[in-house]
Design a protein around this motif. Structure first.
Motif, PDB file in Angstrom:
ATOM      1  N   LEU A 136     -28.791  39.287 122.974  1.00  0.00           N
ATOM      2  CA  LEU A 136     -27.396  39.624 123.267  1.00  0.00           C
ATOM      3  C   LEU A 136     -26.526  38.376 123.193  1.00  0.00           C
ATOM      4  O   LEU A 136     -25.416  38.408 122.652  1.00  0.00           O
ATOM      5  N   ARG A 137     -27.025  37.302 123.734  1.00  0.00           N
ATOM      6  CA  ARG A 137     -26.253  36.053 123.726  1.00  0.00           C
ATOM      7  C   ARG A 137     -26.204  35.448 122.327  1.00  0.00           C
ATOM      8  O   ARG A 137     -25.182  34.884 121.915  1.00  0.00           O
ATOM      9  N   GLN A 138     -27.305  35.575 121.582  1.00  0.00           N
ATOM     10  CA  GLN A 138     -27.341  34.999 120.238  1.00  0.00           C
ATOM     11  C   GLN A 138     -26.325  35.653 119.306  1.00  0.00           C
ATOM     12  O   GLN A 138     -25.671  34.968 118.517  1.00  0.00           O
ATOM     13  N   ILE A 139     -26.167  36.974 119.391  1.00  0.00           N
ATOM     14  CA  ILE A 139     -25.240  37.615 118.452  1.00  0.00           C
ATOM     15  C   ILE A 139     -23.796  37.297 118.825  1.00  0.00           C
ATOM     16  O   ILE A 139     -22.934  37.124 117.950  1.00  0.00           O
ATOM     17  N   LYS A 140     -23.501  37.174 120.120  1.00  0.00           N
ATOM     18  CA  LYS A 140     -22.148  36.762 120.502  1.00  0.00           C
ATOM     19  C   LYS A 140     -21.866  35.333 120.049  1.00  0.00           C
ATOM     20  O   LYS A 140     -20.768  35.035 119.545  1.00  0.00           O
ATOM     21  N   THR A 141     -22.844  34.466 120.199  1.00  0.00           N
ATOM     22  CA  THR A 141     -22.676  33.075 119.756  1.00  0.00           C
ATOM     23  C   THR A 141     -22.493  33.008 118.240  1.00  0.00           C
ATOM     24  O   THR A 141     -21.647  32.256 117.731  1.00  0.00           O
ATOM     25  N   ALA A 142     -23.280  33.794 117.505  1.00  0.00           N
ATOM     26  CA  ALA A 142     -23.159  33.808 116.044  1.00  0.00           C
ATOM     27  C   ALA A 142     -21.760  34.253 115.623  1.00  0.00           C
ATOM     28  O   ALA A 142     -21.140  33.656 114.733  1.00  0.00           O
ATOM     29  N   GLY A 143     -21.259  35.307 116.269  1.00  0.00           N
ATOM     30  CA  GLY A 143     -19.919  35.788 115.938  1.00  0.00           C
ATOM     31  C   GLY A 143     -18.849  34.764 116.239  1.00  0.00           C
ATOM     32  O   GLY A 143     -17.952  34.506 115.413  1.00  0.00           O
ATOM     33  N   LEU A 144     -18.915  34.155 117.412  1.00  0.00           N
ATOM     34  CA  LEU A 144     -17.924  33.146 117.778  1.00  0.00           C
ATOM     35  C   LEU A 144     -17.974  31.954 116.830  1.00  0.00           C
ATOM     36  O   LEU A 144     -16.936  31.395 116.455  1.00  0.00           O
ATOM     37  N   THR A 145     -19.171  31.555 116.440  1.00  0.00           N
ATOM     38  CA  THR A 145     -19.309  30.425 115.531  1.00  0.00           C
ATOM     39  C   THR A 145     -18.672  30.740 114.181  1.00  0.00           C
ATOM     40  O   THR A 145     -17.960  29.913 113.599  1.00  0.00           O
ATOM     41  N   PHE A 146     -18.892  31.950 113.676  1.00  0.00           N
ATOM     42  CA  PHE A 146     -18.284  32.337 112.399  1.00  0.00           C
ATOM     43  C   PHE A 146     -16.763  32.288 112.489  1.00  0.00           C
ATOM     44  O   PHE A 146     -16.093  31.709 111.620  1.00  0.00           O
ATOM     45  N   PHE A 147     -16.198  32.882 113.524  1.00  0.00           N
ATOM     46  CA  PHE A 147     -14.742  32.948 113.613  1.00  0.00           C
ATOM     47  C   PHE A 147     -14.106  31.596 113.940  1.00  0.00           C
ATOM     48  O   PHE A 147     -13.024  31.278 113.443  1.00  0.00           O
ATOM     49  N   ASN A 148     -14.766  30.801 114.763  1.00  0.00           N
ATOM     50  CA  ASN A 148     -14.139  29.560 115.234  1.00  0.00           C
ATOM     51  C   ASN A 148     -14.486  28.322 114.426  1.00  0.00           C
ATOM     52  O   ASN A 148     -13.736  27.345 114.465  1.00  0.00           O
ATOM     53  N   GLN A 149     -15.602  28.345 113.719  1.00  0.00           N
ATOM     54  CA  GLN A 149     -16.029  27.119 113.044  1.00  0.00           C
ATOM     55  C   GLN A 149     -16.092  27.232 111.522  1.00  0.00           C
ATOM     56  O   GLN A 149     -16.248  26.222 110.837  1.00  0.00           O
ATOM     57  N   SER A 150     -15.969  28.428 110.988  1.00  0.00           N
ATOM     58  CA  SER A 150     -15.906  28.570 109.525  1.00  0.00           C
ATOM     59  C   SER A 150     -14.467  28.375 109.066  1.00  0.00           C
ATOM     60  O   SER A 150     -13.523  28.789 109.759  1.00  0.00           O
ATOM     61  N   SER A 151     -14.293  27.772 107.910  1.00  0.00           N
ATOM     62  CA  SER A 151     -12.950  27.614 107.356  1.00  0.00           C
ATOM     63  C   SER A 151     -12.426  28.977 106.911  1.00  0.00           C
ATOM     64  O   SER A 151     -13.191  29.910 106.649  1.00  0.00           O
ATOM     65  N   ILE A 152     -11.109  29.091 106.815  1.00  0.00           N
ATOM     66  CA  ILE A 152     -10.534  30.354 106.368  1.00  0.00           C
ATOM     67  C   ILE A 152     -11.004  30.687 104.954  1.00  0.00           C
ATOM     68  O   ILE A 152     -11.253  31.848 104.623  1.00  0.00           O
ATOM     69  N   ASP A 153     -11.164  29.677 104.100  1.00  0.00           N
ATOM     70  CA  ASP A 153     -11.646  29.935 102.739  1.00  0.00           C
ATOM     71  C   ASP A 153     -13.064  30.500 102.753  1.00  0.00           C
ATOM     72  O   ASP A 153     -13.388  31.425 101.999  1.00  0.00           O
ATOM     73  N   ASP A 154     -13.924  29.953 103.610  1.00  0.00           N
ATOM     74  CA  ASP A 154     -15.284  30.477 103.724  1.00  0.00           C
ATOM     75  C   ASP A 154     -15.267  31.918 104.206  1.00  0.00           C
ATOM     76  O   ASP A 154     -15.984  32.784 103.684  1.00  0.00           O
ATOM     77  N   LYS A 155     -14.431  32.190 105.212  1.00  0.00           N
ATOM     78  CA  LYS A 155     -14.375  33.548 105.754  1.00  0.00           C
ATOM     79  C   LYS A 155     -13.875  34.530 104.705  1.00  0.00           C
ATOM     80  O   LYS A 155     -14.379  35.657 104.591  1.00  0.00           O
TER      81      LYS A 155
END
Length: 352
Positions: free
Chosen positions: A87-106
């Motif tokens: 449960l914690r891993q999937i929330k962390t994965a989601g937050l990492t994608f939204f907060n640490q990926s560049s807009i171009d990557d997203k």
């Protein structure tokens, strides 16, 4: 804030929020009747201890599920058997994608803006109407097609963080198992055989949507997610500790306070139809706030598009069915083109 994808301008809410505007763009302003008034009920959503499905506890669990499904259409479950680490891993994965990926990557994972329920990174759920008057949610999301396995293509999911794809796949399998157990208990709580609802739904089609709600400069005018009931059979949702989810009961909005390591069960429209209205799908929404981003992970379990859903003959029991039969694909198309519009889509199926 506007990016071109396939020739279409795509606006991401996170980019708007990061621009530090003092006012939200007009397309996100809800009509007055839909705006959050923050005079929510003091009631709370029930919490049901599943005791890891220990057989000695099942009779009392069925009883409490019946009450929760009748009164709320939603309830938290604890001791559900899904590893808390996951449960914690999937929330962390989601937050990492939204907060640490560049807009171009997203944007390389953008969903098709011309198709409803397409897989990928997006912001706009409903299709445009002729005048494009659809009010937008203050939310970005990533939708993953996870089941059946023939739909699961991890290459279309984010590559960052490194364990993202493996985490989503593991989470998908765990959620399917829990959904099947819960559908069994819900069936039995109605006096039906345990396999009834799952057999009526057929092979489960599962989508996992990770939603990111950025801080909003005018939370009193916006919604992260407009009021609606889910289309399918059963939704399993987890959220971070920020809060913002609300469920409607007796015309009052009840705040669903985050409960650490619990999973929120939300009954969806096809289950209401199958139970002939004995259990109601839960109308819910997400409100925004001015200071903190929020994240939730919703796992939807739905029938195949060709499946016909109708009330259980055992529950109608000689009386008149409350709902007409519906082909699930037609129901989905109607939902995405009309939108919730402050009214449950299922009400169009009422016979009387």
């Amino acid at each position: 804030m506007e990016m071109e994808v396939g020739g279409e301008p795509m606006v991401r809410v996170q980019a708007i929020a990061e621009a530090k505007l003092s006012q939200v763009p007009p397309q996100y302003i809800q009509p007055p009747h839909n705006r959050p008034n923050h005079h929510s009920s003091t009631a709370t959503i029930p919490t049901i201890d599943l005791f890891e499905f220990n057989p000695t506890h099942l009779p009392s669990i069925r009883s409490t599920i019946a009450q929760a499904c009748t009164d709320y259409g939603a309830f938290h479950v604890t001791n559900h058997g899904v590893p808390t680490k996951l449960l914690r891993q999937i929330k962390t994965a989601g937050l990492t994608f939204f907060n640490q990926s560049s807009i171009d990557d997203k944007l390389t994972y953008s969903c098709d803006p011309h198709s409803f329920a397409s897989q990928g990174y997006g912001s706009r759920m409903l299709l445009s109407d002729e005048n494009d008057t659809v009010v937008l949610d203050w939310r970005d999301y990533f939708d993953h097609h996870t089941l059946p396995l023939s739909r699961r293509d991890p290459s279309r999911w984010p590559h960052f963080p490194e364990n993202y794809r493996e985490t989503v796949a593991s989470y998908s399998d765990e959620m399917k198992g829990l959904a099947q157990k819960l559908m069994g208990l819900i069936s039995e709580s109605l006096g039906l055989r345990g396999s009834y609802i799952e057999e009526a739904v057929g092979e489960l089609y599962q989508n996992i949507t990770i939603s990111y709600y950025p801080p909003c400069p005018q939370p009193d005018l916006t919604l992260g997610l407009q009021p609606h009931s889910d289309m399918g059979a059963i939704t399993l949702l987890i959220q971070d500790d920020v809060g913002g989810l609300e469920v409607l009961k007796d015309d009052q909005w009840i705040t669903v306070d985050p409960l650490s390591d619990a999973i929120l069960v939300i009954l969806a429209d096809q289950t209401e139809i199958i139970t002939n209205g004995k259990y109601r799908s839960a109308v819910h929404r997400a409100v925004t706030n001015a200071t903190q981003a929020r994240l939730s992970v919703a796992t939807f379990h739905d029938p195949a598009k060709a499946v016909k859903i109708s009330p259980s003959s055992e529950l109608v029991n000689g009386a008149s069915p409350r709902y007409r039969e519906v082909v699930y694909g037609d129901y989905v198309s109607s939902w995405y083109t009309k939108g919730p519009d402050g009214k449950r889509n299922i009400d169009s199926l009422l016979l009387n």
